[in-house]
Design an enzyme around this catalytic site. Structure first.
Site, mmCIF file in Angstrom:
data_model
loop_
_atom_site.group_PDB
_atom_site.id
_atom_site.type_symbol
_atom_site.label_atom_id
_atom_site.label_comp_id
_atom_site.label_asym_id
_atom_site.label_seq_id
_atom_site.Cartn_x
_atom_site.Cartn_y
_atom_site.Cartn_z
ATOM 1 N N HIS A 437 -3.539 -6.916 -3.727
ATOM 2 C CA HIS A 437 -2.588 -6.047 -3.031
ATOM 3 C C HIS A 437 -1.344 -6.810 -2.574
ATOM 4 C CE1 HIS A 437 -6.207 -3.709 -3.101
ATOM 5 N NE2 HIS A 437 -6.796 -4.509 -2.235
ATOM 6 N N CYS A 438 -1.004 -7.852 -3.290
ATOM 7 C CA CYS A 438 0.119 -8.746 -2.950
ATOM 8 C C CYS A 438 -0.099 -9.469 -1.620
ATOM 9 C CB CYS A 438 1.450 -7.999 -2.932
ATOM 10 S SG CYS A 438 1.971 -7.381 -4.550
#
Length: 480
Positions: A437-438
């Site tokens: 999710h970065c």
């Protein structure tokens, strides 16, 4: 000469520069039954009639990445098209109309976050570009021996620019600047404030933190972080003592009331594609004195004062246009600001239309809107946490049920690849998301490779969506 009443120009009021407002759709619930409001007064079923996705049967639970767009905003693009034109440079009626719409959008955005005026607002393509704009505008102010403090909880967009500044950019100019990273508690997901305070010293120019984690869901106490930054003693070029504070509000702004003046932040960034609007618009708020003295991020075009370019001298435009190089995303900015007005209409449902209205958006409407949204998504998040608690082998991350957190649930299931989980959920009609999710630093710190699976919620999410997602997850885990 145009006069301004609050945040709306006289021409918008007297010349009717807004296109005709589309009538709101009010449909009945399933089986013709009237919509049933939730406990907090948010009529979710009525809100959902303004979106196309429910008709497809989709269970949209990837809202932390991107929210769905109401039909009114899609229609707004079509209705703006007959008068579409560039802003700030044209003499045509179309250009004047579009300029009024564009500039009023800045006023609406400023009201939403309680910024003093449009002069403190700059628009970019997303939160990522807004944070990069801060990095580049401060580039020449860093002195040899300075440092930036951020955290292991950050989205890559609020770490990689500072890593690059310290490790790649400033070394080429012979300056040594350190990027320091604060820990978080692995069990609760809470930021280690003592560790953060220990990293901040008299050479800390800037503290950069997430307002709400897109992985852990944690909402760090910004008031305490502000106090830590203030106590640093760093001497800024303005003569002010203390570290600057930048907040990545990409996950905070969609469901939480923001008051930049009360928070005392120096910079705050967020993206509208997580707030019902189409892709392509991010916002940077910055205190006006900072914008006045800062160098622009991008040069040329609209940021130049009219006609003020000579071989030996260039003058920049006044705020906020000093930070608006080139032709802006005019329709995107207009639609994004209208997304805020429309959200207030959908949530408050009080018969006082704000979408495409001519009156300034009252701050009290913003407060009531976000209070209801926050209460709604908090109850959904607790419902999801409680529902997944008994699933064998499942571990969720971040604060427990009842704690203040962003509306998401990230989890792993023992012995199962999170991407396989997301794929299996999709076959059940549930749209989750898997990966880091970065939030690469936090996943690395927890030893989570290849990441986690995540469900996330929005104002239009109902309890059936949460229950369907939880039931589908339980079924997928049971089948192995």
């Amino acid at each position: 000469m145009n006069h301004h009443y609050g945040y709306v120009s006289e021409r918008l009021i007297t010349e009717g520069l807004f296109p005709q407002r589309r009538a709101r759709r009010r449909e009945r619930g399933p089986g013709g039954a009237a919509p049933v409001p939730t406990v907090d007064g948010l009529d979710v079923e009525a809100i959902r009639t303004h979106f196309d996705f429910p008709a497809t049967g989709r269970v949209v639970t990837n809202n932390a990445a991107t929210t769905q767009t109401p039909v009114e905003l899609v229609d707004l693009y079509r209705r703006l098209a007959p008068w579409y034109e560039g802003v700030h440079r044209g003499q045509s009626t179309a250009s004047q109309r579009m300029t009024e719409r564009f500039e009023e959008s800045y006023d609406t955005i400023a009201t939403w976050i309680n910024a003093p005026s449009r002069r403190t607002i700059a628009t970019y393509r997303a939160t990522t570009e807004a944070i990069n704009a801060v990095m580049y505008s401060l580039l020449t102010e860093f002195r040899d021996g300075d440092n930036v403090v951020t955290t292991l909880m950050e989205h890559n967009s609020n770490f990689v620019p500072w890593y690059a500044l310290a490790r790649e950019v400033l070394p080429k100019f012979g300056r040594s600047v350190e990027c320091r990273v604060a820990r978080f508690d692995h069990d609760t997901g809470e930021l280690d404030l003592d560790h953060l305070a220990g990293l901040v010293d008299s050479r800390t120019k800037l503290v950069c933190v997430s307002g709400a984690s897109n992985f852990l869901g944690t909402k760090p106490p910004l008031d305490r972080i502000r106090a830590i930054a203030d106590a640093a003693g760093y001497l800024q070029p303005s003569g002010q003592r203390g570290s600057l504070l930048l907040v990545d509000a990409a996950q905070l702004a969609p469901t939480t009331l923001i008051d930049v003046q009360e928070l005392g932040v120096d910079y705050l960034a967020f993206s509208f594609h997580k707030m019902l609007a189409p892709f392509g618009v991010g916002v940077l708020y910055a205190r006006e004195p900072l914008l006045e003295r800062s160098l622009p991020f991008l040069y040329g075009g609209d940021m130049v004062a009219d006609g003020q370019v000579r071989p030996d001298r260039v003058e920049y435009g006044g705020l906020p246009w000093k930070f608006a190089a080139g032709t802006p995303n005019v329709l995107g900015v207009v639609a994004s600001a209208q997304a805020l007005r429309l959200l207030a209409d959908l949530v408050l449902d009080d018969g006082s239309p704000r979408f495409e209205g001519c009156s300034p958006l009252p701050r009290e409407d913003v407060v009531r809107t976000m209070s209801r949204v926050n209460s709604h998504v908090a109850s959904l998040t607790d419902r999801a946490l409680a529902g997944t608690d008994g699933i064998p082998g499942l571990r969720s991350y971040g604060p427990p049920t009842g704690a203040a957190r962003s509306p998401l649930l990230a989890f792993t299931v023992r012995g199962t690849d999170p991407r396989a989980l997301a794929t299996a959920l999709d076959r059940e009609g549930v749209e989750a998301r898997a990966g880091c999710h970065c939030a690469s630093l936090a996943h690395w710190d927890l030893g989570l490779d290849p990441g986690t699976c995540r469900l996330s919620f929005a104002a239009y999410t109902n309890e059936r969506d949460v229950d369907r997602a939880v039931d589908a997850l339980a079924a997928v885990v049971r089948r192995g």
